[in-house]
Design a protein around this motif. Structure first.
Motif, PDB file in Angstrom:
ATOM      1  N   ALA A   1       0.815  -1.217   0.000  1.00  0.00           N
ATOM      2  CA  ALA A   1       0.000   0.000   0.000  1.00  0.00           C
ATOM      3  C   ALA A   1       0.848   1.265   0.000  1.00  0.00           C
ATOM      4  CB  ALA A   1      -0.937  -0.002   1.212  1.00  0.00           C
ATOM      5  N   VAL A   2       2.146   1.113   0.246  1.00  0.00           N
ATOM      6  CA  VAL A   2       3.031   2.277   0.256  1.00  0.00           C
ATOM      7  C   VAL A   2       3.081   2.951  -1.111  1.00  0.00           C
ATOM      8  CG1 VAL A   2       5.130   1.006  -0.342  1.00  0.00           C
ATOM      9  CG2 VAL A   2       5.293   3.079   1.036  1.00  0.00           C
ATOM     10  N   ILE A   3       2.764   2.219  -2.177  1.00  0.00           N
ATOM     11  CA  ILE A   3       2.831   2.827  -3.511  1.00  0.00           C
ATOM     12  C   ILE A   3       1.744   3.882  -3.703  1.00  0.00           C
ATOM     13  CG2 ILE A   3       3.812   0.722  -4.485  1.00  0.00           C
ATOM     14  CD1 ILE A   3       1.156   0.223  -5.904  1.00  0.00           C
ATOM     15  N   ALA A   4       0.755   3.932  -2.785  1.00  0.00           N
ATOM     16  CA  ALA A   4      -0.254   4.992  -2.848  1.00  0.00           C
ATOM     17  C   ALA A   4       0.373   6.357  -2.614  1.00  0.00           C
ATOM     18  CB  ALA A   4      -1.353   4.734  -1.816  1.00  0.00           C
ATOM     19  N   PHE A   5       1.552   6.370  -1.983  1.00  0.00           N
ATOM     20  CA  PHE A   5       2.243   7.631  -1.681  1.00  0.00           C
ATOM     21  C   PHE A   5       3.436   7.849  -2.610  1.00  0.00           C
ATOM     22  CE2 PHE A   5       0.365   5.785   2.120  1.00  0.00           C
ATOM     23  CZ  PHE A   5      -0.456   6.826   2.566  1.00  0.00           C
ATOM     24  N   GLN A   6       3.526   7.015  -3.650  1.00  0.00           N
ATOM     25  CA  GLN A   6       4.625   7.127  -4.608  1.00  0.00           C
ATOM     26  C   GLN A   6       4.076   7.286  -6.024  1.00  0.00           C
ATOM     27  OE1 GLN A   6       6.523   3.301  -3.929  1.00  0.00           O
ATOM     28  NE2 GLN A   6       8.129   4.248  -2.674  1.00  0.00           N
ATOM     29  N   ASP A   7       4.948   7.723  -6.907  1.00  0.00           N
ATOM     30  CA  ASP A   7       4.644   7.665  -8.343  1.00  0.00           C
ATOM     31  C   ASP A   7       5.256   6.356  -8.839  1.00  0.00           C
ATOM     32  OD1 ASP A   7       3.923   8.132 -10.906  1.00  0.00           O
ATOM     33  OD2 ASP A   7       5.428   9.682 -11.296  1.00  0.00           O
ATOM     34  N   TYR A   8       4.540   5.283  -8.585  1.00  0.00           N
ATOM     35  CA  TYR A   8       5.105   3.943  -8.762  1.00  0.00           C
ATOM     36  C   TYR A   8       5.294   3.591 -10.230  1.00  0.00           C
ATOM     37  CZ  TYR A   8       5.459  -1.148  -8.677  1.00  0.00           C
ATOM     38  OH  TYR A   8       5.866  -2.446  -8.873  1.00  0.00           O
TER      39      TYR A   8
ATOM     40  N   ASP B   1     -20.880   3.231 -11.863  1.00  0.00           N
ATOM     41  CA  ASP B   1     -19.465   3.035 -11.549  1.00  0.00           C
ATOM     42  C   ASP B   1     -19.232   3.267 -10.070  1.00  0.00           C
ATOM     43  OD1 ASP B   1     -16.879   2.382 -12.162  1.00  0.00           O
ATOM     44  OD2 ASP B   1     -16.305   4.393 -12.810  1.00  0.00           O
ATOM     45  N   ILE B   2     -18.669   2.288  -9.355  1.00  0.00           N
ATOM     46  CA  ILE B   2     -18.414   2.396  -7.928  1.00  0.00           C
ATOM     47  C   ILE B   2     -16.916   2.418  -7.662  1.00  0.00           C
ATOM     48  CG2 ILE B   2     -20.593   1.274  -7.307  1.00  0.00           C
ATOM     49  CD1 ILE B   2     -19.010  -1.303  -6.821  1.00  0.00           C
ATOM     50  N   ILE B   3     -16.536   2.591  -6.408  1.00  0.00           N
ATOM     51  CA  ILE B   3     -15.116   2.722  -6.072  1.00  0.00           C
ATOM     52  C   ILE B   3     -14.321   1.510  -6.517  1.00  0.00           C
ATOM     53  CG2 ILE B   3     -13.476   2.866  -4.159  1.00  0.00           C
ATOM     54  CD1 ILE B   3     -15.513   4.577  -2.664  1.00  0.00           C
ATOM     55  N   ASP B   4     -14.845   0.313  -6.248  1.00  0.00           N
ATOM     56  CA  ASP B   4     -14.096  -0.908  -6.562  1.00  0.00           C
ATOM     57  C   ASP B   4     -13.888  -1.091  -8.064  1.00  0.00           C
ATOM     58  OD1 ASP B   4     -13.748  -1.633  -3.931  1.00  0.00           O
ATOM     59  OD2 ASP B   4     -15.611  -2.768  -3.836  1.00  0.00           O
ATOM     60  N   THR B   5     -14.927  -0.839  -8.856  1.00  0.00           N
ATOM     61  CA  THR B   5     -14.774  -0.992 -10.314  1.00  0.00           C
ATOM     62  C   THR B   5     -13.880   0.107 -10.877  1.00  0.00           C
ATOM     63  OG1 THR B   5     -16.865   0.226 -10.633  1.00  0.00           O
ATOM     64  CG2 THR B   5     -16.977  -2.171 -10.639  1.00  0.00           C
ATOM     65  N   PHE B   6     -13.935   1.289 -10.273  1.00  0.00           N
ATOM     66  CA  PHE B   6     -13.071   2.388 -10.697  1.00  0.00           C
ATOM     67  C   PHE B   6     -11.609   2.044 -10.421  1.00  0.00           C
ATOM     68  CE2 PHE B   6     -10.885   6.403  -9.595  1.00  0.00           C
ATOM     69  CZ  PHE B   6     -10.956   7.027 -10.837  1.00  0.00           C
ATOM     70  N   VAL B   7     -11.339   1.479  -9.235  1.00  0.00           N
ATOM     71  CA  VAL B   7      -9.972   1.063  -8.893  1.00  0.00           C
ATOM     72  C   VAL B   7      -9.485  -0.002  -9.869  1.00  0.00           C
ATOM     73  CG1 VAL B   7      -8.576  -0.139  -7.160  1.00  0.00           C
ATOM     74  CG2 VAL B   7     -10.153   1.668  -6.461  1.00  0.00           C
TER      75      VAL B   7
ATOM     76  N   GLU C   1      -8.948   1.781 -13.401  1.00  0.00           N
ATOM     77  CA  GLU C   1      -7.825   2.719 -13.444  1.00  0.00           C
ATOM     78  C   GLU C   1      -6.514   2.059 -13.027  1.00  0.00           C
ATOM     79  OE1 GLU C   1      -7.670   5.976 -14.429  1.00  0.00           O
ATOM     80  OE2 GLU C   1      -9.709   5.662 -15.187  1.00  0.00           O
ATOM     81  N   GLY C   2      -6.577   1.254 -11.966  1.00  0.00           N
ATOM     82  CA  GLY C   2      -5.346   0.682 -11.435  1.00  0.00           C
ATOM     83  C   GLY C   2      -4.769  -0.426 -12.284  1.00  0.00           C
ATOM     84  N   LEU C   3      -5.624  -1.318 -12.786  1.00  0.00           N
ATOM     85  CA  LEU C   3      -5.125  -2.471 -13.544  1.00  0.00           C
ATOM     86  C   LEU C   3      -5.234  -2.259 -15.051  1.00  0.00           C
ATOM     87  CD1 LEU C   3      -6.485  -5.419 -11.366  1.00  0.00           C
ATOM     88  CD2 LEU C   3      -4.194  -4.441 -11.398  1.00  0.00           C
ATOM     89  N   ASN C   4      -6.412  -1.895 -15.516  1.00  0.00           N
ATOM     90  CA  ASN C   4      -6.596  -1.753 -16.963  1.00  0.00           C
ATOM     91  C   ASN C   4      -5.788  -0.591 -17.545  1.00  0.00           C
ATOM     92  OD1 ASN C   4      -8.312  -3.866 -16.736  1.00  0.00           O
ATOM     93  ND2 ASN C   4     -10.187  -2.760 -17.223  1.00  0.00           N
ATOM     94  N   ASN C   5      -5.745   0.542 -16.819  1.00  0.00           N
ATOM     95  CA  ASN C   5      -5.056   1.724 -17.342  1.00  0.00           C
ATOM     96  C   ASN C   5      -3.650   1.893 -16.770  1.00  0.00           C
ATOM     97  OD1 ASN C   5      -7.360   2.286 -18.800  1.00  0.00           O
ATOM     98  ND2 ASN C   5      -8.165   3.760 -17.313  1.00  0.00           N
ATOM     99  N   GLY C   6      -3.226   0.970 -15.908  1.00  0.00           N
ATOM    100  CA  GLY C   6      -1.862   1.017 -15.402  1.00  0.00           C
ATOM    101  C   GLY C   6      -1.575   2.121 -14.406  1.00  0.00           C
ATOM    102  N   GLN C   7      -2.614   2.746 -13.825  1.00  0.00           N
ATOM    103  CA  GLN C   7      -2.417   3.789 -12.812  1.00  0.00           C
ATOM    104  C   GLN C   7      -2.327   3.128 -11.431  1.00  0.00           C
ATOM    105  OE1 GLN C   7      -2.060   7.030 -13.563  1.00  0.00           O
ATOM    106  NE2 GLN C   7      -2.341   6.642 -15.749  1.00  0.00           N
ATOM    107  N   PHE C   8      -1.230   2.419 -11.197  1.00  0.00           N
ATOM    108  CA  PHE C   8      -1.118   1.598  -9.997  1.00  0.00           C
ATOM    109  C   PHE C   8      -1.170   2.417  -8.712  1.00  0.00           C
ATOM    110  CE2 PHE C   8       1.327  -0.653 -13.359  1.00  0.00           C
ATOM    111  CZ  PHE C   8       0.481  -1.742 -13.500  1.00  0.00           C
TER     112      PHE C   8
ATOM    113  N   GLY D   1      -4.743   3.985  -8.263  1.00  0.00           N
ATOM    114  CA  GLY D   1      -5.702   2.949  -7.899  1.00  0.00           C
ATOM    115  C   GLY D   1      -5.515   2.485  -6.465  1.00  0.00           C
ATOM    116  N   THR D   2      -4.263   2.341  -6.046  1.00  0.00           N
ATOM    117  CA  THR D   2      -3.983   1.942  -4.664  1.00  0.00           C
ATOM    118  C   THR D   2      -4.432   3.016  -3.679  1.00  0.00           C
ATOM    119  OG1 THR D   2      -2.067   0.676  -5.420  1.00  0.00           O
ATOM    120  CG2 THR D   2      -2.178   1.185  -3.075  1.00  0.00           C
ATOM    121  N   ALA D   3      -4.232   4.272  -4.043  1.00  0.00           N
ATOM    122  CA  ALA D   3      -4.650   5.369  -3.166  1.00  0.00           C
ATOM    123  C   ALA D   3      -6.164   5.372  -2.972  1.00  0.00           C
ATOM    124  CB  ALA D   3      -4.188   6.709  -3.755  1.00  0.00           C
ATOM    125  N   VAL D   4      -6.907   5.151  -4.048  1.00  0.00           N
ATOM    126  CA  VAL D   4      -8.368   5.100  -3.945  1.00  0.00           C
ATOM    127  C   VAL D   4      -8.802   3.928  -3.082  1.00  0.00           C
ATOM    128  CG1 VAL D   4     -10.531   4.896  -5.231  1.00  0.00           C
ATOM    129  CG2 VAL D   4      -8.638   6.209  -6.197  1.00  0.00           C
ATOM    130  N   GLY D   5      -8.185   2.762  -3.302  1.00  0.00           N
ATOM    131  CA  GLY D   5      -8.513   1.598  -2.494  1.00  0.00           C
ATOM    132  C   GLY D   5      -8.166   1.788  -1.027  1.00  0.00           C
TER     133      GLY D   5
END
Length: 286
Positions: free
Chosen positions: A21-28, A236-242, A245-252, A255-259
């Motif tokens: 979860a630390v990657i939520a605070f990084q530009d991973y 669209d809910i938080i989980d589907t958005f994560v 964005e996080g997996l399909n669009n590579g915004q890891f 997506g982690t920050a939202v989760g």
């Protein structure tokens, strides 16, 4: 030793991933890894609230989850009270089996079934509506109808299984109370109103308060199997958005920050709900 496999699974799949979860605070960046990715602090969390659809996604989650929690509380209670009044055991068991069955089917299966029966072209539901002179309804393509469909289908799938706890409570009520009420001339309705309902209220309060901890869980697997770009604004809910964005669009990191934001709110709500359950029904785990 018997607990060890289950404990190992919990540690591997629930606790070890928490360090990521630390990657939520990084530009991973995957090629840099966690140690090499630059630190950005709370930037991703700030971006969530400035994101064009961020507030709408949170609002969608709250609306769908709230309706599910409320209806999935009252329908099982009503069903349990009605089923408890049935005296023919064979009929009672057949009904129980039929209403429990959908709970054990995955949304992958049920999603495919619903896509077929709710189709505007040949779906059985719209066929019935057309035979009554009503125009076809795009249940899974119209935002307002999509929310209605999601909530109703979730209730249909879960109400039978959710009623088990209330049926167990009703079975545990002392039969002497009903016998005394019957001798005093109370009707079946009066017995339900004066005995059954008051005696199941403590467990109702417990279930209702503990459900508050899941107010942000609107049903990822259900929504994922039913929604499409036409209903993102309402479905669209938080989980589907994560996931998108996080997996399909590579915004890891985003997506982690939202989760992580959702998990933090969920943790606070769980603590509050347990305190409420203890205050209102003297229920506690520890």
């Amino acid at each position: 030793m018997l607990l060890f496999p289950a404990l190992a699974l919990v540690i591997v799949f629930q606790y070890i991933p928490l360090f990521g979860a630390v990657i939520a605070f990084q530009d991973y960046e995957p090629w840099l890894g966690i140690k090499g990715s630059p630190w950005v602090g709370l930037d991703h969390f700030k971006y969530l609230f400035t994101y064009p659809d961020g507030k709408q996604i949170i609002w969608n989650t709250l609306i769908i989850a709230a309706f599910k929690l409320i209806i999935n509380l009252f329908i099982p209670i009503i069903f349990a009270l009605l089923l408890n009044e049935v005296r023919k055991m064979l009929f009672k068991r057949v009904v129980q089996t039929l209403v429990y069955l959908p709970h054990f089917l995955s949304w992958v299966i049920l999603g495919g079934i619903m896509l077929d029966i709710l189709s505007t072209e040949g779906g059985i539901v719209n066929r019935v509506l057309n035979s009554l002179g009503i125009d076809s309804i795009f249940f899974l393509g119209d935002g307002q109808w999509f929310r209605f469909t999601v909530v109703l289908s979730d209730v249909w799938k879960e109400f039978g299984f959710s009623a088990i706890i209330f049926l167990a409570t009703l079975v545990g009520i002392n039969p002497a109370l009903y016998e005394a009420a019957e001798i005093d001339g109370a009707s079946r309705w009066q017995q339900v109103k004066s005995i059954s309902v008051p005696l199941i209220m403590p467990i109702v309060i417990v279930v209702a308060t503990l459900s508050l901890g899941r107010i942000l869980d609107a049903g990822f697997d259900q929504i994922l199997n039913l929604y499409n770009p036409l209903v993102y604004s309402h479905g669209d809910i938080i989980d589907t958005f994560v996931y998108r964005e996080g997996l399909n669009n590579g915004q890891f990191s985003f997506g982690t920050a939202v989760g992580l934001f959702k998990s933090a709110i969920g943790f606070v709500l769980i603590v509050i709900s347990y305190r409420m359950a203890f205050k209102l029904a003297n229920y506690r785990i520890f």
